[in-house]
Design an enzyme around this catalytic site. Structure first.
Site, mmCIF file in Angstrom:
data_model
loop_
_atom_site.group_PDB
_atom_site.id
_atom_site.type_symbol
_atom_site.label_atom_id
_atom_site.label_comp_id
_atom_site.label_asym_id
_atom_site.label_seq_id
_atom_site.Cartn_x
_atom_site.Cartn_y
_atom_site.Cartn_z
ATOM 1 N N HIS A 96 0.923 6.253 8.024
ATOM 2 C CA HIS A 96 2.088 5.999 7.171
ATOM 3 C C HIS A 96 1.611 5.803 5.732
ATOM 4 O O HIS A 96 0.554 5.218 5.494
ATOM 5 C CB HIS A 96 2.854 4.760 7.655
ATOM 6 N N GLU A 98 2.357 3.814 3.477
ATOM 7 C CA GLU A 98 2.061 2.438 3.053
ATOM 8 C C GLU A 98 0.658 2.035 3.510
ATOM 9 O O GLU A 98 -0.040 1.296 2.823
ATOM 10 C CB GLU A 98 3.150 1.492 3.590
ATOM 11 N N GLU A 168 7.103 12.525 5.084
ATOM 12 C CA GLU A 168 7.744 11.468 4.298
ATOM 13 C C GLU A 168 7.213 11.510 2.871
ATOM 14 O O GLU A 168 6.125 10.977 2.592
ATOM 15 C CB GLU A 168 7.426 10.096 4.898
ATOM 16 N N GLY A 174 12.141 4.158 0.601
ATOM 17 C CA GLY A 174 12.676 2.885 0.148
ATOM 18 C C GLY A 174 13.212 2.933 -1.274
ATOM 19 O O GLY A 174 13.510 1.904 -1.875
ATOM 20 N N SER A 213 14.463 7.365 2.815
ATOM 21 C CA SER A 213 15.852 7.045 2.466
ATOM 22 C C SER A 213 16.877 7.763 3.347
ATOM 23 O O SER A 213 17.943 8.163 2.880
ATOM 24 C CB SER A 213 16.119 7.326 0.983
#
Ligand code: 13P
Length: 251
Positions: A96, A98, A168, A174, A213
């Site tokens: 991911h 993050e 993504e 976000g 989103s």
């Protein structure tokens, strides 16, 4: 025919008690999803995995958000694949953005984790995507292509057939700034062509998700793209009503 797949990534959200409440409330619409040939799942924090596994429907996929590639050892703060398997967890997010940003998750490290998951009959949900600077520089395909090729290096077509890839774009996570469905389709199709180049026709069966989103109002538009087989959802997967609406909107 690829089955639709909707996965909620809860990130660092929800107390164990809140995860339990969600799991119980999700039982009826897990059945609804199953009836409509849609797979749904959530990825809670490590601490809530056992709870969600116990209280959610058996039809709900429960995945971890990360794992270590070694079976055990001196790796303070890490969780191994056998620990996940013991709880009945058979899916795991890998790479991911993050984790790539804050935890130095490189393509090479993702590759080690993906190989270890597959060796343990688990399903890796491998996340790829470019940053805003890379997008603006026109480097999306270069970055995503390298993430796919390096993350899935040294695997066979038989090994990757159940794997899932999620595109993504980092700039859409976000932020409320979604990639258009055209961008999602272009890059998911590019990912499929990269998979075909690496693994042959098995690429036609590999599910590719869009994330960034995704909300109840736009989920259907993404899923109507031919190469987008589902969605990986952060914020909108946290509330039971909104998660249910996501499912209902793609029935
Ligand atoms: P949001 O849906 O909150 O943009 O998060 C997307 C995501 O990172 C899912 O893994």
């Amino acid at each position: 025919m690829r089955r639709k797949l909707l996965v909620g990534n809860w990130k660092m959200n929800k107390l164990n008690s809140e995860a339990k409440e969600f799991a119980i409330a999700s039982v009826p619409f897990a059945a609804l999803a199953k009836k409509n040939n849609i797979d749904i799942g959530v990825c809670p924090t490590y601490l809530s995995l056992a709870t969600v596994k116990e209280f959610a429907s058996k039809d709900m996929i429960v995945g971890a958000q990360n794992c270590h590639f070694k079976e055990s050892g001196a790796f303070t703060g890490e969780i191994s694949i056998p620990m996940l398997k013991e709880l009945g967890i058979d899916w795991c997010l890998i790479g991911h953005s993050e984790r790539r940003t804050y935890d130095n998750e490189t393509n090479e490290k993702c590759n080690l984790k993906i190989k270890a998951l597959i060796a343990n009959d688990m399903v890796p949900l491998y996340c790829v995507g470019e940053t805003l600077a890379e997008f603006e520089a026109g480097d999306t395909k270069k970055v995503v292509g390298a993430q796919v090729r390096e993350g899935l290096a040294d695997l066979t077509s038989e090994q990757v057939k159940d794997l899932v890839v999620a595109y993504e774009p980092v700039w859409s996570i976000g932020t409320g700034k979604n990639a258009s469905s055209q961008i999602a389709q272009d890059i998911c199709s590019f990912i499929r062509e990269t998979l075909r180049d690496m693994f042959g026709d098995v690429a036609d069966g590999i599910r590719i998700l869009y994330g960034g989103s995704v909300k109840p109002v736009n989920v259907k538009e993404y899923l109507s793209c031919p190469d987008v087989d589902g969605a990986l959802v952060g914020g909108a997967s946290l509330k039971i009503d909104s998660f249910e609406e996501l499912v209902r909107n793609i029935l």
